[in-house]
Write an enzyme that holds these catalytic residues in place. Structure first.
Site, PDB file in Angstrom:
ATOM      1  N   CYS A 114       0.749  -1.585   0.040  1.00  0.00           N
ATOM      2  CA  CYS A 114       0.321   0.039   0.000  1.00  0.00           C
ATOM      3  C   CYS A 114       0.782   1.242  -0.310  1.00  0.00           C
ATOM      4  O   CYS A 114       0.289   2.808  -0.714  1.00  0.00           O
ATOM      5  CB  CYS A 114      -1.103   0.241   1.263  1.00  0.00           C
ATOM      6  N   HIS A 250      -3.285   7.309   1.161  1.00  0.00           N
ATOM      7  CA  HIS A 250      -4.339   6.208   0.932  1.00  0.00           C
ATOM      8  C   HIS A 250      -5.355   5.887   1.516  1.00  0.00           C
ATOM      9  O   HIS A 250      -5.266   6.333   2.789  1.00  0.00           O
ATOM     10  CB  HIS A 250      -2.572   4.619   1.631  1.00  0.00           C
ATOM     11  N   ASN A 280      -9.940  -0.140  -0.224  1.00  0.00           N
ATOM     12  CA  ASN A 280      -8.399  -0.151  -0.332  1.00  0.00           C
ATOM     13  C   ASN A 280      -7.934  -1.313  -1.209  1.00  0.00           C
ATOM     14  O   ASN A 280      -8.122  -2.060  -1.885  1.00  0.00           O
ATOM     15  CB  ASN A 280      -8.092  -1.145   0.780  1.00  0.00           C
TER      16      ASN A 280
HETATM   17  O1  UT7 Z   1      -3.040  -0.816   3.154  1.00  0.00           O
HETATM   18  C1  UT7 Z   1      -2.779  -1.171   4.587  1.00  0.00           C
HETATM   19  C2  UT7 Z   1      -2.637  -0.851   5.548  1.00  0.00           C
HETATM   20  N1  UT7 Z   1      -4.138  -1.540   5.913  1.00  0.00           N
HETATM   21  C3  UT7 Z   1      -4.528  -0.555   7.649  1.00  0.00           C
HETATM   22  O2  UT7 Z   1      -4.549   0.006   7.207  1.00  0.00           O
HETATM   23  C4  UT7 Z   1      -6.080  -1.419   7.961  1.00  0.00           C
HETATM   24  C5  UT7 Z   1      -5.796  -1.149   9.348  1.00  0.00           C
HETATM   25  N2  UT7 Z   1      -6.702  -1.794  10.073  1.00  0.00           N
HETATM   26  C6  UT7 Z   1      -8.494  -1.548  10.130  1.00  0.00           C
HETATM   27  O3  UT7 Z   1      -8.685  -0.560   9.346  1.00  0.00           O
HETATM   28  C7  UT7 Z   1      -9.376  -1.581  10.769  1.00  0.00           C
HETATM   29  O4  UT7 Z   1      -8.424  -2.043  11.709  1.00  0.00           O
HETATM   30  C8  UT7 Z   1     -10.073  -2.991  10.519  1.00  0.00           C
HETATM   31  C9  UT7 Z   1     -11.234  -2.037  10.030  1.00  0.00           C
HETATM   32  C10 UT7 Z   1      -9.690  -4.553   9.348  1.00  0.00           C
HETATM   33  C11 UT7 Z   1     -10.936  -3.418  11.567  1.00  0.00           C
HETATM   34  O5  UT7 Z   1     -11.811  -2.470  12.688  1.00  0.00           O
HETATM   35  P1  UT7 Z   1     -11.541  -2.757  13.983  1.00  0.00           P
HETATM   36  O6  UT7 Z   1     -12.498  -1.530  14.850  1.00  0.00           O
HETATM   37  O7  UT7 Z   1      -9.734  -2.478  14.133  1.00  0.00           O
HETATM   38  O8  UT7 Z   1     -12.323  -4.067  14.193  1.00  0.00           O
HETATM   39  P2  UT7 Z   1     -11.322  -5.432  15.413  1.00  0.00           P
HETATM   40  O9  UT7 Z   1     -10.424  -5.813  13.947  1.00  0.00           O
HETATM   41  O10 UT7 Z   1     -11.124  -4.753  16.366  1.00  0.00           O
HETATM   42  O11 UT7 Z   1     -12.381  -6.014  14.679  1.00  0.00           O
HETATM   43  C12 UT7 Z   1     -13.669  -5.842  15.939  1.00  0.00           C
HETATM   44  C13 UT7 Z   1     -15.034  -6.497  16.314  1.00  0.00           C
HETATM   45  C14 UT7 Z   1     -14.233  -8.151  16.141  1.00  0.00           C
HETATM   46  O12 UT7 Z   1     -15.119  -8.909  17.324  1.00  0.00           O
HETATM   47  P3  UT7 Z   1     -14.755  -9.369  18.568  1.00  0.00           P
HETATM   48  O13 UT7 Z   1     -13.494 -10.180  19.124  1.00  0.00           O
HETATM   49  O14 UT7 Z   1     -15.424  -8.149  18.770  1.00  0.00           O
HETATM   50  O15 UT7 Z   1     -16.598 -10.050  18.489  1.00  0.00           O
HETATM   51  C15 UT7 Z   1     -14.284  -8.935  14.418  1.00  0.00           C
HETATM   52  O16 UT7 Z   1     -14.590 -10.124  14.840  1.00  0.00           O
HETATM   53  O17 UT7 Z   1     -15.648  -6.980  14.954  1.00  0.00           O
HETATM   54  C16 UT7 Z   1     -15.044  -8.464  14.012  1.00  0.00           C
HETATM   55  N3  UT7 Z   1     -15.299  -8.614  12.628  1.00  0.00           N
HETATM   56  C17 UT7 Z   1     -15.916  -7.762  11.707  1.00  0.00           C
HETATM   57  N4  UT7 Z   1     -17.587  -7.498  11.502  1.00  0.00           N
HETATM   58  C18 UT7 Z   1     -18.152  -7.261  10.576  1.00  0.00           C
HETATM   59  C19 UT7 Z   1     -13.988  -7.653  12.011  1.00  0.00           C
HETATM   60  N5  UT7 Z   1     -14.472  -8.222  10.780  1.00  0.00           N
HETATM   61  C20 UT7 Z   1     -15.691  -7.747  10.463  1.00  0.00           C
HETATM   62  C21 UT7 Z   1     -16.785  -7.922   9.402  1.00  0.00           C
HETATM   63  N6  UT7 Z   1     -17.674  -7.538   9.378  1.00  0.00           N
HETATM   64  N7  UT7 Z   1     -16.567  -7.398   7.866  1.00  0.00           N
END
Ligand code: UT7
Length: 323
Positions: A114, A250, A280
């Protein structure tokens, strides 16, 4: 003529649009979760048989038209991609032939996921500063959908396909003021596709051939490093936050973008946002966003732009530019 100036921009998105509601049928997710946690509403997905080279070619032709240069003037092609058509030759090499450039100019790909466009721009800028190139085609192009596990909701809702391009030309004044590239390989396991050709096709496990990400940890590092690199770019040029007209970040997550804008004390009206429509697109996201804002008339000649990207590796980078 020791500076690189953006002569023209271009971009291309595949026709097919995948909505959040389409993803609800594939994995346990919801439109609401995706919008709230990422800002993404939809993304474009390459058609069957449509490759990174096809996307790059379309973006390149748009940028060349906008720049008003002849293809025979191009004396370097650099393509940032993580999803090339084949192991070799490079997408850049194949694009050179597609565009009918027969002047034997160098053409190669850069792989920094990225942050790839920032890296490619940095390489091109240095070629021009050194006097080794005068007209450079710089592209970010990805078919990231090909390396997604469509059963993994942690990743498959985030990415899309596309390409963005710029034509740089040697100029007496900037242009690109500076580029800032960084990497820290200790974090490789937080965002990666574990398998690759060197480990042998026979050991290729399905899930290891796809993107794996510990999103939360990537998020925290992205916010930290994007903040640091924009400060670095301003400091090197003795500029203040208020000297920047546009942030072209980005497009991974609207929450990361808002955090960087806050650090720069920039209003969101000065930030180019495409994440809602494109998702993304990895190396393509910055040049895609740049082209959108140039073509809709927001970014004007003489305005100052800060580009920044962060990705797997980790790799990250920024460029400070007068358009
Ligand atoms: O481009 C390269 C760089 N990449 C990035 O910069 C991406 C960076 N990361 C992010 O953008 C975020 O961390 C995500 C969008 C990937 C995830 O968001 P988050 O607020 O960090 O969520 P999380 O990973 O802490 O997950 C929160 C909850 C979890 O459930 P529990 O464990 O709290 O029950 C996940 O299992 O959300 C759940 N979850 C989803 N729920 C519905 C994860 N993905 C999904 C989904 N739909 N697609």
């Amino acid at each position: 003529m020791k500076h690189a100036k953006i002569l023209g921009t271009g971009s291309y998105l595949p026709e097919k649009v995948l909505l959040n509601s389409d993803l609800e049928k594939l994995v346990d997710t919801s439109d609401e979760w995706i919008r709230e946690r990422t800002g993404i509403h939809q993304r474009h997905i390459a058609a069957e048989g449509e490759t990174t080279l096809d996307l790059a070619e379309n973006a390149a032709r748009n940028a060349i038209d906008a720049a008003g240069v002849a293809v025979s003037d191009i004396d370097l092609i650099v393509i940032a991609t993580t999803t090339p058509d084949c192991v070799f030759p490079s997408v850049a090499s194949m694009l050179q032939a597609r565009l009918g450039i027969i002047n034997e100019c160098p053409a190669f790909d850069v792989q920094a996921v990225c942050a790839g466009f920032a890296y490619a721009l940095g390489v091109a800028d240095n070629f021009i500063r050194a006097g080794s190139a005068k007209v450079v085609l710089v592209i970010g192009a990805e078919t990231f959908s090909r390396i997604l596990n469509w059963k993994d909701r942690n990743t498959c809702v985030l990415f899309g396909d596309g390409a963005g391009a710029v034509v740089l030309g040697a100029s007496d004044e900037p242009g690109i003021h500076s580029t800032h590239l960084h990497a820290d390989g200790r974090y490789k396991d937080l965002l990666h596709v574990p398998n690759g050709v060197s480990r042998g096709y026979d050991v290729m496990q399905q899930e290891e051939a796809f993107v794996q990400m510990r999103g939360n940890e990537v998020f925290r590092m992205a916010v930290k490093k994007m903040g640091e690199v924009v400060e670095e770019a301003l400091a090197q040029n003795n500029m203040q936050k208020s000297d920047v007209d546009w942030l072209v970040p980005h497009q991974a997550n609207i929450r990361i973008i808002k955090a960087t804008a806050r650090k720069l004390q920039m209003d969101m009206s000065q930030v180019v946002l495409t994440v809602q429509n494109h998702g993304n697109t990895s190396a393509a996201s910055i040049p895609l966003a740049l082209d959108v804002a140039v073509r809709d008339g927001r970014i004007k000649r003489g305005e100052r732009i800060l580009l920044e990207g962060f990705g797997g590796g980790f790799t990250w980078g920024a460029a400070l530019i007068t358009y």
